[in-house]
Design a protein around this motif. Structure first.
Motif, PDB file in Angstrom:
ATOM      1  N   LEU A 108       2.440   9.480 -10.976  1.00  0.00           N
ATOM      2  CA  LEU A 108       3.727   9.238 -11.854  1.00  0.00           C
ATOM      3  C   LEU A 108       4.403   8.074 -11.771  1.00  0.00           C
ATOM      4  O   LEU A 108       4.857   7.152 -12.793  1.00  0.00           O
ATOM      5  N   LEU A 109       4.888   7.706 -10.579  1.00  0.00           N
ATOM      6  CA  LEU A 109       5.516   6.208 -10.124  1.00  0.00           C
ATOM      7  C   LEU A 109       4.661   5.150 -10.730  1.00  0.00           C
ATOM      8  O   LEU A 109       5.236   4.134 -11.410  1.00  0.00           O
ATOM      9  N   ASN A 110       3.192   5.233 -10.452  1.00  0.00           N
ATOM     10  CA  ASN A 110       2.229   4.196 -11.058  1.00  0.00           C
ATOM     11  C   ASN A 110       2.588   4.132 -12.589  1.00  0.00           C
ATOM     12  O   ASN A 110       2.604   2.952 -13.051  1.00  0.00           O
ATOM     13  N   THR A 114       3.939   0.531 -14.315  1.00  0.00           N
ATOM     14  CA  THR A 114       3.061  -0.162 -15.064  1.00  0.00           C
ATOM     15  C   THR A 114       3.484  -0.375 -16.454  1.00  0.00           C
ATOM     16  O   THR A 114       3.375  -1.390 -16.894  1.00  0.00           O
ATOM     17  N   SER A 115       4.085   0.591 -17.034  1.00  0.00           N
ATOM     18  CA  SER A 115       4.863   0.279 -18.231  1.00  0.00           C
ATOM     19  C   SER A 115       5.915  -0.669 -18.231  1.00  0.00           C
ATOM     20  O   SER A 115       6.076  -1.531 -19.383  1.00  0.00           O
ATOM     21  N   ILE A 116       6.714  -0.682 -17.243  1.00  0.00           N
ATOM     22  CA  ILE A 116       8.006  -1.643 -17.275  1.00  0.00           C
ATOM     23  C   ILE A 116       7.155  -3.157 -17.061  1.00  0.00           C
ATOM     24  O   ILE A 116       7.492  -3.843 -17.692  1.00  0.00           O
ATOM     25  N   MET A 117       6.367  -3.203 -16.147  1.00  0.00           N
ATOM     26  CA  MET A 117       5.563  -4.386 -16.104  1.00  0.00           C
ATOM     27  C   MET A 117       4.997  -5.063 -17.315  1.00  0.00           C
ATOM     28  O   MET A 117       5.044  -6.236 -17.746  1.00  0.00           O
ATOM     29  N   ILE A 118       4.521  -4.130 -17.994  1.00  0.00           N
ATOM     30  CA  ILE A 118       3.854  -4.362 -19.485  1.00  0.00           C
ATOM     31  C   ILE A 118       4.916  -4.885 -20.407  1.00  0.00           C
ATOM     32  O   ILE A 118       4.719  -5.939 -21.114  1.00  0.00           O
ATOM     33  N   ALA A 124      14.424  -9.360 -13.316  1.00  0.00           N
ATOM     34  CA  ALA A 124      14.752  -8.167 -12.551  1.00  0.00           C
ATOM     35  C   ALA A 124      14.177  -7.083 -12.864  1.00  0.00           C
ATOM     36  O   ALA A 124      13.798  -6.340 -11.849  1.00  0.00           O
ATOM     37  N   ALA A 125      13.752  -6.686 -14.182  1.00  0.00           N
ATOM     38  CA  ALA A 125      13.080  -5.475 -14.417  1.00  0.00           C
ATOM     39  C   ALA A 125      11.485  -5.462 -13.687  1.00  0.00           C
ATOM     40  O   ALA A 125      11.117  -4.609 -13.169  1.00  0.00           O
ATOM     41  N   LEU A 126      11.043  -6.799 -13.733  1.00  0.00           N
ATOM     42  CA  LEU A 126       9.553  -6.999 -13.002  1.00  0.00           C
ATOM     43  C   LEU A 126       9.827  -6.732 -11.317  1.00  0.00           C
ATOM     44  O   LEU A 126       8.870  -6.053 -11.068  1.00  0.00           O
ATOM     45  N   TYR A 127      11.097  -7.037 -10.923  1.00  0.00           N
ATOM     46  CA  TYR A 127      11.260  -6.955  -9.650  1.00  0.00           C
ATOM     47  C   TYR A 127      11.092  -5.297  -9.211  1.00  0.00           C
ATOM     48  O   TYR A 127      10.715  -4.719  -8.164  1.00  0.00           O
ATOM     49  N   VAL A 128      11.978  -4.629 -10.106  1.00  0.00           N
ATOM     50  CA  VAL A 128      12.161  -3.161  -9.895  1.00  0.00           C
ATOM     51  C   VAL A 128      10.668  -2.524 -10.077  1.00  0.00           C
ATOM     52  O   VAL A 128      10.335  -1.875  -9.109  1.00  0.00           O
ATOM     53  N   ALA A 129      10.260  -2.923 -10.931  1.00  0.00           N
ATOM     54  CA  ALA A 129       8.655  -2.202 -11.228  1.00  0.00           C
ATOM     55  C   ALA A 129       7.706  -2.588  -9.898  1.00  0.00           C
ATOM     56  O   ALA A 129       6.808  -1.815  -9.781  1.00  0.00           O
ATOM     57  N   ARG A 130       7.767  -3.944  -9.558  1.00  0.00           N
ATOM     58  CA  ARG A 130       7.013  -4.049  -8.529  1.00  0.00           C
ATOM     59  C   ARG A 130       7.376  -3.093  -7.146  1.00  0.00           C
ATOM     60  O   ARG A 130       6.557  -2.957  -6.261  1.00  0.00           O
ATOM     61  N   PHE A 131       8.740  -2.946  -7.139  1.00  0.00           N
ATOM     62  CA  PHE A 131       8.906  -2.225  -5.889  1.00  0.00           C
ATOM     63  C   PHE A 131       8.560  -0.748  -6.276  1.00  0.00           C
ATOM     64  O   PHE A 131       8.007  -0.116  -5.254  1.00  0.00           O
ATOM     65  N   LEU A 132       8.749  -0.097  -7.295  1.00  0.00           N
ATOM     66  CA  LEU A 132       8.167   1.050  -7.537  1.00  0.00           C
ATOM     67  C   LEU A 132       6.585   1.220  -7.484  1.00  0.00           C
ATOM     68  O   LEU A 132       6.169   2.227  -7.119  1.00  0.00           O
ATOM     69  N   LEU A 133       5.953   0.355  -7.958  1.00  0.00           N
ATOM     70  CA  LEU A 133       4.585   0.190  -7.672  1.00  0.00           C
ATOM     71  C   LEU A 133       3.956   0.191  -6.490  1.00  0.00           C
ATOM     72  O   LEU A 133       3.192   0.797  -5.953  1.00  0.00           O
ATOM     73  N   GLY A 134       4.751  -0.389  -5.488  1.00  0.00           N
ATOM     74  CA  GLY A 134       4.853  -0.522  -3.947  1.00  0.00           C
ATOM     75  C   GLY A 134       4.717   0.957  -3.513  1.00  0.00           C
ATOM     76  O   GLY A 134       3.666   1.387  -2.781  1.00  0.00           O
TER      77      GLY A 134
END
Length: 518
Positions: A108-110, A114-118, A124-134
């Protein structure tokens, strides 16, 4: 067999008798595909004009698109920070909910990340997405590894972890290949198309997990003996000899009961650092941190960028070749893992990795930026990738074998967190060393990692015990008996053998009520 010692594993020591469990393990280890995919994709993004136009800047001096060092650091390292934070809560979560639900949460987190990064063009949003993906990737790796460690037959755990590494390497190959195909696209599709691959594996795994049982060893720690029995039966082939099944079940039942009796009412976070458990926890943390201590993180994520800065043409193509050699490395280790001791594989791997880092560091020192040095760098980074991937899965494997059933999630979570903290440090600091705008060391960065690999070699020789073909219950018995690392190989586990040959009526005892970690 382990050094010629008589083993307590009651199962048939072949592959065909365990096809069903191996198939399940292969699907669970698909999670590692995501980790390899991310390393390959993000490393390539740093050299893509389509990505740099959105998140980078145009360098008037070089007339080319570039990326700020800080942005580069955050994009690469925030995923690692996410894995670190997620790993710290693995123990408490797993003590209550188990292994399988965590893999659904990771999926679910993935999907969200992924949706945010795309969709975003905001840093800032990219940074949040990278953290969640981690967090997602960290849970995929850790819970997937714990699950297969606890369900795979003892003599096949090495093979299963080799398959795990194979999945990771295939993720890297696919990521590098897709980057190569989209790198010249001038639009955002250059990185959006590769990112869409993050949806594939979690979708497959979510569907497959609906048909898989929970870990029988975890169920035993919860006092759910009937569920544990049913789970183990689902994991083994239908035609298994009943005496083999009962022997394995009794090992798990009696050993887990004894382990829980020693931790009943105690704080697991504290007890894991006391007495014999301190040795087990420290060894688990140390061997898993081999991944960050051998210099693999900076090579894995910065290979394409590093080669580009070093003036090597067709850096994307060479990155794909290197990744493919990594896959060849794990395929080579699959052929020997059931015959060669794990200590030998790990010592050979870290020695080779250290020498490779030393070789291209010396080459750059002698003739920096020359065509000959470029060829040397490509050759030894390729060899480094081969040897690292060949031994890497067995460091994860040993890290999960050392803790007992009661502490495994807590110890493995801490060990994973420490490893990703080390990865973060390497990834975060690497640009200062290799970026021409900073220190500009380029390949001379390898000197540091040669020394680190030398320390890993010495540590393995003196402190890492041999566990090949041993059940988790045998490993527990040897640690409890205080056996020195060099004597694990030939030790005969008489207590565990007795469990394997007993029947349920012979081992009945008071049920241990599981106490949640305070």
């Amino acid at each position: 067999m382990a050094g010629g010692a008589e083993l307590a594993n009651p199962l048939r020591l072949d592959v065909g008798s365990h096809r069903k469990c191996l198939a399940m393990c292969c699907l669970v280890t698909l999670a590692s595909f995501q980790y390899g995919l991310d390393y390959a994709l993000v490393g390539g993004f740093m050299a893509m004009p389509g990505f740099l136009k959105v998140f980078g800047y145009y360098n008037e001096a070089t007339h080319a698109w570039a990326i700020d060092t800080t942005v580069q650091q955050l994009i690469s390292s925030l995923m690692t920070i996410g894995t670190f934070v997620g790993s710290l809560v693995i123990g408490p979560y797993s003590a209550r909910f188990g292994r399988r639900p965590a893999l659904w949460i990771a999926s679910l987190l993935n999907f969200v990340a992924t949706s945010i990064m795309i969709g975003t063009t905001n840093l800032a949003a990219l940074y949040v997405a990278r953290f969640l993906l981690g967090i997602s990737v960290g849970w995929f790796l850790t819970f997937g590894q714990m699950y297969v460690n606890e369900v795979a037959p003892a003599h096949l755990r090495g093979l299963v972890f080799a398959i795990y590494q194979c999945q990771l390497s295939m993720g890297s190959v696919v990521g590098a290949a897709v980057d190569y195909g989209t790198k010249t696209m001038p639009t955002k599709n250059a990185y959006r198309i590769p990112l869409a691959l993050f949806y594939v594996v979690p979708t497959i795994q979510c569907l497959a997990l609906a048909f898989f049982p929970e870990s029988p060893r975890w169920l035993m720690t919860q006092g759910r003996n009937a569920d544990a029995t049913a789970s183990l039966r689902r994991l083994r082939n239908a035609n298994i000899d009943e005496s083999e099944f009962q022997g394995e079940l009794n090992e798990i039942r009696v050993s887990t009961r004894e382990q829980l009796q020693k931790t009943e009412g105690k704080r697991l976070w504290v007890e894991m650092w006391k007495g014999v458990n301190r040795r087990r926890s420290l060894l688990s943390v140390a061997i898993i941190c081999f991944h960050s201590a051998n210099g693999s993180s900076w090579i894995n994520i910065y290979t394409t960028y590093f080669l580009t800065v070093a003036g090597i043409s067709n850096a994307f193509g060479f990155s794909i070749m290197m990744t493919c050699f990594g896959l060849l490395g794990v395929l080579a280790s699959i052929t020997i893992v059931r015959q060669v001791d794990r200590r030998i594989i790990i010592m050979g791997g870290v020695a080779a990795c250290g020498l490779c880092q030393l070789a291209f560091a010396i080459a750059w020192t002698v003739a920096p930026g020359s065509a000959a040095t470029g060829r040397v760098m490509v050759a030894f980074i390729t060899l480094f990738t081969f040897f690292y991937v060949a031994y890497a899965p067995y460091a994860w494997l040993l890290g999960g074998e050392f803790p007992n059933n009661a502490f495994r999630a807590h110890t493995y979570g801490v060990a994973t967190a420490m490893n990703f903290l080390g990865n973060w440090l390497a990834v975060f600091t690497a640009p200062y060393f290799i970026n021409p705008a900073s220190l500009g060391w380029n390949a001379k960065y390898g000197y540091i990692w040669f020394g680190s690999n030398l320390i890993l070699f010495i540590f393995t020789w003196f402190f890492i015990p041999e566990t090949r073909d041993r059940t988790l219950e045998e490993i527990h018995e040897m640690f409890e008996a205080g056996i020195p690392a060099r004597k694990f190989k030939g030790y005969v586990c008489t207590d565990t053998q007795a469990m394997a040959h007993a029947r349920e009526k012979d081992v009945e005892g008071p049920q241990v009520v599981h106490i949640q970690d305070a």
